[in-house]
Design an enzyme around this catalytic site. Sequence first.
Site, PDB file in Angstrom:
ATOM      1  CG  ASP A   1     -22.042  10.083  35.791  1.00 56.67           C
ATOM      2  OD1 ASP A   1     -23.155  10.015  35.230  1.00 56.67           O
ATOM      3  OD2 ASP A   1     -21.718   9.339  36.756  1.00 56.67           O
TER       4      ASP A   1
ATOM      5  CD  GLU B   1     -28.532  15.218  40.224  1.00 55.63           C
ATOM      6  OE1 GLU B   1     -27.520  15.596  39.609  1.00 55.63           O
ATOM      7  OE2 GLU B   1     -28.493  14.422  41.180  1.00 55.63           O
TER       8      GLU B   1
ATOM      9  CE1 TYR C   1     -25.355   9.116  44.516  1.00 57.78           C
ATOM     10  CE2 TYR C   1     -26.321  11.189  43.827  1.00 57.78           C
ATOM     11  CZ  TYR C   1     -26.121   9.840  43.636  1.00 57.78           C
ATOM     12  OH  TYR C   1     -26.697   9.211  42.564  1.00 57.78           O
TER      13      TYR C   1
ATOM     14  CD  GLU D   1     -29.414   9.873  40.457  1.00 53.57           C
ATOM     15  OE1 GLU D   1     -28.287  10.226  40.863  1.00 53.57           O
ATOM     16  OE2 GLU D   1     -29.855  10.151  39.332  1.00 53.57           O
TER      17      GLU D   1
HETATM   18  C1  BDP Z   1     -26.220  12.308  40.054  1.00 50.13           C
HETATM   19  C2  BDP Z   1     -26.679  12.048  38.631  1.00 50.13           C
HETATM   20  C3  BDP Z   1     -26.233  10.690  38.101  1.00 50.13           C
HETATM   21  C4  BDP Z   1     -24.783  10.460  38.455  1.00 50.13           C
HETATM   22  C5  BDP Z   1     -24.669  10.462  39.965  1.00 50.13           C
HETATM   23  C6  BDP Z   1     -23.235  10.176  40.436  1.00 50.13           C
HETATM   24  O1  BDP Z   1     -28.073  12.179  38.543  1.00 50.13           O
HETATM   25  O2  BDP Z   1     -26.449  10.649  36.715  1.00 50.13           O
HETATM   26  O3  BDP Z   1     -24.267   9.301  37.902  1.00 50.13           O
HETATM   27  O4  BDP Z   1     -25.004  11.742  40.416  1.00 50.13           O
HETATM   28  O5  BDP Z   1     -22.473  11.126  40.557  1.00 50.13           O
HETATM   29  O6  BDP Z   1     -25.960  13.643  40.214  1.00 50.13           O
HETATM   30  O7  BDP Z   1     -22.914   9.032  40.671  1.00 50.13           O
END
Ligand code: BDP
Length: 598
Positions: free
Chosen positions: A168, A413, A466, A502
């Site tokens: 992104d 990823e 997430y 993350e």
């Molecule tokens: C993850 C990626 C990261 C993105 C994040 C997002 O590692 O670079 O910015 O998601 O979607 O998949 O915020």
Amino acid sequence: MLYPKDTQTREVKDLSGIWRFKVDRHNTGRADMWHMQPLQDTIPMPVPASYNDMTQDASIRDHIGDVWYETFFRIPRSWSGDRIMLRVGSACHHAVVWVNGRQAAEHKGGFLPFEADISEAVEYGMENRVTIVVNNVLTWQTLPPGRIKTFDDAKHPEGYRIQEYFHDFYNYAGLHRPVKVYRTPAAHIRDVTVTTDVQDGTGLVTYRTEASEAGAAVRVRLVDEEGRMVASGTGAQGTLRVENARLWKPLQAYLYTLHVELVGDDGETADHYMLDIGIRTVRVEGSRFLINGEPFYFKGFGKHEDSDIKGKGLDYAVNVKDFNLLKWIGANSFRTSHYPYAEEILDLADREGIVVIGEVPAVGFTFFNYNDKVYTPDQANDETLAHHLDVLNDMIARDKNHPSIVMWSVANEAATFQEEAVPYFRKVAETARVLDATRPLTLVQWALPDKCQVAQFFDVVCVNRYYSWYADPGCLDLVEHQVEWELSGWHRNFNKPVIMSEYGADAIAGFHQDPPVMFTEEYQCEMLQRYHNVFDRLDYVIGEHVWAFADFATKQGTTRINGNKKGVFTRQRQPKAAAHMLRRRWEQMAVTPKWSGR
Ligand code: BDP
């Protein structure tokens, strides 16, 4: 690769400043040999900086292909007879360099330096011209990968192209780090490698030097922060013993300076180089990550090199501010997501005692669909792998001596659930271990634990996830159940320590609603809190890196509102509510560490 420094025998000229710049609208400049004379019709452009946000012209920002940079420099006559090097800190993503119209270097890969011997190309005492063409195109044979999309329909004018990429963050381009000219004596130190160990309080500093002439005499001395010599030796390699060594510790850095001298036949110093080093050990043992034998819990972030106006250009002010914010919030670490950061940032991490996970730019190796193949002859293929190994090699060659770096991440990823990932990442892991036997390895996972086929090659499981955002959006009540379900799967299947590398939610600063809804500061806090409840219950979770440190620029798309807003700080580095929440948590963890019983 040694960072250019002023020493007893070396001298550096920094070419940072305003360069002449020209967009190559039709990408014809190479064929037309623009480098043979001064560029025509240029605009001023700062170096270092991304060029994209510098003008009011969207066609410059969005240009796909070549842009040209040019500047002039003088080399004093006194440098004649020395070895004159030109070093580009970073050119995103491909570059060709000419000095006075003569090709000096060509390089692929946007986040690492390259250099060339220009002793024969420069005129001493006179003005010299350096021309650099920089190309921003991403393909499946670059890191990160991308592809150019063309159209065959009436809705798009003929020849219309779009640069697609699978990560992104915005594809900033240009000369992102300083360009320098430096001189060394003709007989010079080529490289220095330092590894450290500690035995009963004695620091062991093992060094290996490479010189331009084999068999050259070398002497070394190690000096502490007070300027006292604590050890010395001779020979191209050896081990120095430091009694009662002051260790490099997280948030309590201590740096020694290793002076390396090449000794001429007359006994005089023929070349001199200085390297700041930290004495520390790093090891993974069972479900712990040990720094100096002590269990370390990673508290911090995935970051970006990203700021207003300069984009990815090196900015000392932003970097110092970021380190102050890291300390303010109680963080002790970050990952260089998703590419090697400027050496100047790693120097700050060494100095401030911030622990770093260094990452190669292998991001976007997945289509977020288990069935869409990534490793195919026309996508991630043998050429991609060869480049991946080159970049790994160059990153470790550049960064191996930084005490702050405790682990390498070989990808972010990647589609590790596809069987073709197995030979690919087996090779990457094997290569990394040959290049550096002293640091643990990781690959940052997106695959689920039952699907990943490569985690056995690595020492630590890093997971990005997430829950309640991309999966089950809005369902905060599911977070704890899902995080625990996933992390226990990783532990059961691989029995390695786990870092949540993350997790996070977009929050637009100033958006509030309670009970929380997505994109508000309350939602970001609540989501993070629910992850933390699980981390605190699971013994084998050895760290939490929130995504992300600060808001950052992204490509445009329906899931991004003028950038990624998962920052705990805004892009201007102001705290959102989550920053205050994290600060309370991390300060408390400093008082009562996770494994305080140990
Ligand atoms: C993850 C990626 C990261 C993105 C994040 C997002 O590692 O670079 O910015 O998601 O979607 O998949 O915020």
